[in-house]
Design an enzyme around this catalytic site. Structure first.
Site, PDB file in Angstrom:
ATOM      1  N   ASP A  52       0.836  -1.211   0.000  1.00  0.00           N
ATOM      2  CA  ASP A  52       0.000   0.000   0.000  1.00  0.00           C
ATOM      3  C   ASP A  52       0.872   1.263   0.000  1.00  0.00           C
ATOM      4  O   ASP A  52       2.019   1.231   0.433  1.00  0.00           O
ATOM      5  CB  ASP A  52      -0.899  -0.032   1.245  1.00  0.00           C
ATOM      6  CG  ASP A  52      -2.026   0.988   1.155  1.00  0.00           C
ATOM      7  OD1 ASP A  52      -2.309   1.481   0.052  1.00  0.00           O
ATOM      8  OD2 ASP A  52      -2.616   1.294   2.200  1.00  0.00           O
ATOM      9  N   ASN A  75       1.462   3.447  -2.744  1.00  0.00           N
ATOM     10  CA  ASN A  75       2.150   3.885  -3.974  1.00  0.00           C
ATOM     11  C   ASN A  75       1.749   5.310  -4.346  1.00  0.00           C
ATOM     12  O   ASN A  75       2.594   6.142  -4.670  1.00  0.00           O
ATOM     13  CB  ASN A  75       1.785   2.966  -5.146  1.00  0.00           C
ATOM     14  CG  ASN A  75       2.367   1.581  -5.003  1.00  0.00           C
ATOM     15  OD1 ASN A  75       3.228   1.344  -4.165  1.00  0.00           O
ATOM     16  ND2 ASN A  75       1.895   0.651  -5.819  1.00  0.00           N
ATOM     17  N   ARG A 110       0.396   7.672  -2.418  1.00  0.00           N
ATOM     18  CA  ARG A 110       0.867   8.652  -1.426  1.00  0.00           C
ATOM     19  C   ARG A 110       2.352   8.952  -1.614  1.00  0.00           C
ATOM     20  O   ARG A 110       2.789  10.081  -1.517  1.00  0.00           O
ATOM     21  CB  ARG A 110       0.632   8.119  -0.007  1.00  0.00           C
ATOM     22  CG  ARG A 110      -0.667   8.576   0.587  1.00  0.00           C
ATOM     23  CD  ARG A 110      -1.015   7.772   1.793  1.00  0.00           C
ATOM     24  NE  ARG A 110      -1.478   6.438   1.421  1.00  0.00           N
ATOM     25  CZ  ARG A 110      -1.737   5.480   2.293  1.00  0.00           C
ATOM     26  NH1 ARG A 110      -1.542   5.695   3.580  1.00  0.00           N
ATOM     27  NH2 ARG A 110      -2.181   4.307   1.875  1.00  0.00           N
ATOM     28  N   HIS A 112       3.209   3.453  -8.688  1.00  0.00           N
ATOM     29  CA  HIS A 112       3.128   2.028  -9.057  1.00  0.00           C
ATOM     30  C   HIS A 112       4.412   1.611  -9.786  1.00  0.00           C
ATOM     31  O   HIS A 112       4.942   0.529  -9.540  1.00  0.00           O
ATOM     32  CB  HIS A 112       1.912   1.759  -9.951  1.00  0.00           C
ATOM     33  CG  HIS A 112       0.597   2.108  -9.302  1.00  0.00           C
ATOM     34  ND1 HIS A 112       0.294   1.763  -8.014  1.00  0.00           N
ATOM     35  CD2 HIS A 112      -0.498   2.781  -9.775  1.00  0.00           C
ATOM     36  CE1 HIS A 112      -0.929   2.189  -7.705  1.00  0.00           C
ATOM     37  NE2 HIS A 112      -1.430   2.819  -8.764  1.00  0.00           N
ATOM     38  N   SER A 168      -6.584  -5.800  -6.632  1.00  0.00           N
ATOM     39  CA  SER A 168      -7.777  -6.416  -6.043  1.00  0.00           C
ATOM     40  C   SER A 168      -8.959  -6.332  -7.011  1.00  0.00           C
ATOM     41  O   SER A 168      -8.938  -5.503  -7.932  1.00  0.00           O
ATOM     42  CB  SER A 168      -8.136  -5.714  -4.731  1.00  0.00           C
ATOM     43  OG  SER A 168      -8.662  -4.434  -4.989  1.00  0.00           O
ATOM     44  N   ASN A 225     -10.075  -2.928  -7.154  1.00  0.00           N
ATOM     45  CA  ASN A 225      -9.234  -1.956  -7.881  1.00  0.00           C
ATOM     46  C   ASN A 225      -9.759  -1.671  -9.297  1.00  0.00           C
ATOM     47  O   ASN A 225      -9.414  -0.644  -9.884  1.00  0.00           O
ATOM     48  CB  ASN A 225      -7.773  -2.427  -7.962  1.00  0.00           C
ATOM     49  CG  ASN A 225      -7.021  -2.334  -6.654  1.00  0.00           C
ATOM     50  OD1 ASN A 225      -6.066  -3.061  -6.419  1.00  0.00           O
ATOM     51  ND2 ASN A 225      -7.437  -1.440  -5.775  1.00  0.00           N
ATOM     52  N   ARG A 236     -11.158   1.802  -9.939  1.00  0.00           N
ATOM     53  CA  ARG A 236     -10.318   3.014 -10.069  1.00  0.00           C
ATOM     54  C   ARG A 236     -10.477   3.607 -11.476  1.00  0.00           C
ATOM     55  O   ARG A 236     -10.952   2.922 -12.392  1.00  0.00           O
ATOM     56  CB  ARG A 236      -8.858   2.647  -9.818  1.00  0.00           C
ATOM     57  CG  ARG A 236      -8.640   2.268  -8.358  1.00  0.00           C
ATOM     58  CD  ARG A 236      -7.185   2.211  -8.002  1.00  0.00           C
ATOM     59  NE  ARG A 236      -7.067   1.921  -6.589  1.00  0.00           N
ATOM     60  CZ  ARG A 236      -5.991   2.145  -5.858  1.00  0.00           C
ATOM     61  NH1 ARG A 236      -4.900   2.637  -6.408  1.00  0.00           N
ATOM     62  NH2 ARG A 236      -5.973   1.858  -4.575  1.00  0.00           N
ATOM     63  N   ARG A 264       1.801  -5.188   6.049  1.00  0.00           N
ATOM     64  CA  ARG A 264       1.101  -4.137   5.310  1.00  0.00           C
ATOM     65  C   ARG A 264       1.948  -2.879   5.396  1.00  0.00           C
ATOM     66  O   ARG A 264       2.443  -2.534   6.474  1.00  0.00           O
ATOM     67  CB  ARG A 264      -0.286  -3.874   5.902  1.00  0.00           C
ATOM     68  CG  ARG A 264      -0.997  -2.780   5.110  1.00  0.00           C
ATOM     69  CD  ARG A 264      -2.448  -2.650   5.395  1.00  0.00           C
ATOM     70  NE  ARG A 264      -3.000  -1.711   4.424  1.00  0.00           N
ATOM     71  CZ  ARG A 264      -4.199  -1.776   3.896  1.00  0.00           C
ATOM     72  NH1 ARG A 264      -5.019  -2.734   4.232  1.00  0.00           N
ATOM     73  NH2 ARG A 264      -4.602  -0.886   3.016  1.00  0.00           N
TER      74      ARG A 264
HETATM   75  C1  FPP Z   1      -1.753   0.340  -3.485  1.00  0.00           C
HETATM   76  O1  FPP Z   1      -1.285   1.657  -3.574  1.00  0.00           O
HETATM   77  C2  FPP Z   1      -1.177  -0.472  -4.533  1.00  0.00           C
HETATM   78  C3  FPP Z   1      -1.847  -1.003  -5.584  1.00  0.00           C
HETATM   79  C4  FPP Z   1      -3.301  -0.816  -5.780  1.00  0.00           C
HETATM   80  C5  FPP Z   1      -1.207  -1.782  -6.622  1.00  0.00           C
HETATM   81  C6  FPP Z   1       0.069  -2.462  -6.254  1.00  0.00           C
HETATM   82  C7  FPP Z   1       0.939  -2.479  -7.454  1.00  0.00           C
HETATM   83  C8  FPP Z   1       2.282  -2.415  -7.468  1.00  0.00           C
HETATM   84  C9  FPP Z   1       3.103  -2.456  -6.259  1.00  0.00           C
HETATM   85  C10 FPP Z   1       3.028  -2.277  -8.729  1.00  0.00           C
HETATM   86  C11 FPP Z   1       2.743  -3.294  -9.739  1.00  0.00           C
HETATM   87  C12 FPP Z   1       2.945  -4.671  -9.250  1.00  0.00           C
HETATM   88  C13 FPP Z   1       3.338  -5.662 -10.039  1.00  0.00           C
HETATM   89  C14 FPP Z   1       3.452  -7.028  -9.511  1.00  0.00           C
HETATM   90  C15 FPP Z   1       3.669  -5.408 -11.428  1.00  0.00           C
HETATM   91  P1  FPP Z   1      -2.334   2.837  -3.695  1.00  0.00           P
HETATM   92  O2  FPP Z   1      -2.354   3.307  -5.070  1.00  0.00           O
HETATM   93  O3  FPP Z   1      -3.664   2.418  -3.148  1.00  0.00           O
HETATM   94  O4  FPP Z   1      -1.677   3.894  -2.720  1.00  0.00           O
HETATM   95  P2  FPP Z   1      -2.409   5.058  -1.920  1.00  0.00           P
HETATM   96  O5  FPP Z   1      -3.226   4.395  -0.849  1.00  0.00           O
HETATM   97  O6  FPP Z   1      -1.276   5.831  -1.364  1.00  0.00           O
HETATM   98  O7  FPP Z   1      -3.241   5.797  -2.893  1.00  0.00           O
END
Ligand code: FPP
Length: 263
Positions: A24, A26, A28, A41, A69, A72, A75, A192
């Site tokens: 979690d 990315n 932020r 990401h 998920s 997701n 989004r 997490r």
């Molecule tokens: C949550 O961060 C992360 C995700 C929804 C996606 C996770 C993806 C990656 C780590 C990169 C791609 C992975 C692979 C295996 C290619 P968020 O965007 O919800 O963060 P936030 O809560 O800060 O907005």
């Protein structure tokens, strides 16, 4: 090519065989750098590579990463598209690293909901790595624990109607057989990142007794030092699975008259 030697850190306590991670923060992280959310990401991929490689070299048996998920998909279209392209690229680019570290890749989730090219890249990487005998890397994609239970229940209902399973045979293990990947043991440690105290519909059945560790760092900042901190913390945990810590006999109850009065 010879695989790097297993070097397990020793913190004087248990070491997890299966680690699951809710990646979690990315968005932020990117915002904090003055960047567009999606660039978080892209940066997160570097953490995926480093954590996968480190875990494989430390002798972790399974690593499950929550990469996308079912929720997701809600989004913005542009972000979903970006994540899917990133996933397809990752699945191709990482093949040499996975092979060099003996990592087997497998995915769990409603994979049929992935775009065709991402699914094709996934199937090919699974095929190329299926004989690797090192760590199992499981990517949770189009995954939701409630969806997993609903999908399992649907298959179970069919088996019940066809007489392949009988009501009186149902127990925990029968139910486990209806999960996406029933033969991988449950996670010992659930990490997490980004400080959130939620499980977000991740592996709800399988984390019943997992130890939980929350890192304050966002996923793009979660690298080897942060992983070592989580492992050091885990080494201090005492796992009881609802039982007692050791088999020492319980002290005899005091049934004398004075003992009875004292209680
Ligand atoms: C949550 O961060 C992360 C995700 C929804 C996606 C996770 C993806 C990656 C780590 C990169 C791609 C992975 C692979 C295996 C290619 P968020 O965007 O919800 O963060 P936030 O809560 O800060 O907005």
């Amino acid at each position: 090519m010879a695989r790097p030697k297993i070097e397990r850190p020793d913190f004087g306590g248990p070491f997890p065989e299966h680690i699951a991670v809710i990646m979690d923060g990315n968005g932020r992280w990117a915002r904090g750098q003055g960047l567009r959310r999606v660039l978080g990401h892209s940066e997160g991929v570097h953490s995926v590579r480093e954590i996968t490689t480190e875990c494989a070299r430390m002798g972790v048996k399974s690593l499950t990463l929550y990469a996308f998920s079912v929720e997701n998909f809600k989004r913005p279209k542009a972000e979903v598209g970006f994540l899917m392209r990133l996933l397809s690229k990752f699945l191709v680019d990482e093949r040499p690293t996975l092979m060099n570290n003996g990592v087997r890749l497998r995915a769990i989730g409603r994979l049929e909901e992935l775009p065709k090219n991402a699914l094709a890249a996934l199937r090919e990487t699974e095929r190329l790595t299926e004989r690797n005998d090192g760590m199992l890397l499981r990517l949770a994609l189009a995954y939701g624990a409630r969806a997993e239970l609903a999908d399992g229940l649907r298959r179970f209902a069919r088996d019940l109607a066809a007489g392949r399973v009988r009501e009186q045979d149902i127990d925990d293990e029968t139910l486990r057989g209806y999960l996406y990947d029933p033969h991988t043991p449950d996670p010992d440690l659930l990490i997490r990142t980004a400080g959130e105290l939620r499980v977000s519909n991740f592996l709800l059945w399988q984390i019943s007794y997992s130890e939980i560790y929350v890192a304050k760092e966002c996923w793009p900042q979660f690298r080897r030092p942060q992983l070592l901190a989580a492992l050091e913390d885990y080494a201090r945990r005492v796992r009881k699975f609802g039982g007692l810590v050791n088999d020492a006999p319980a002290p005899k109850p005091d049934t004398t008259r004075s003992g009875m009065r004292a209680r």
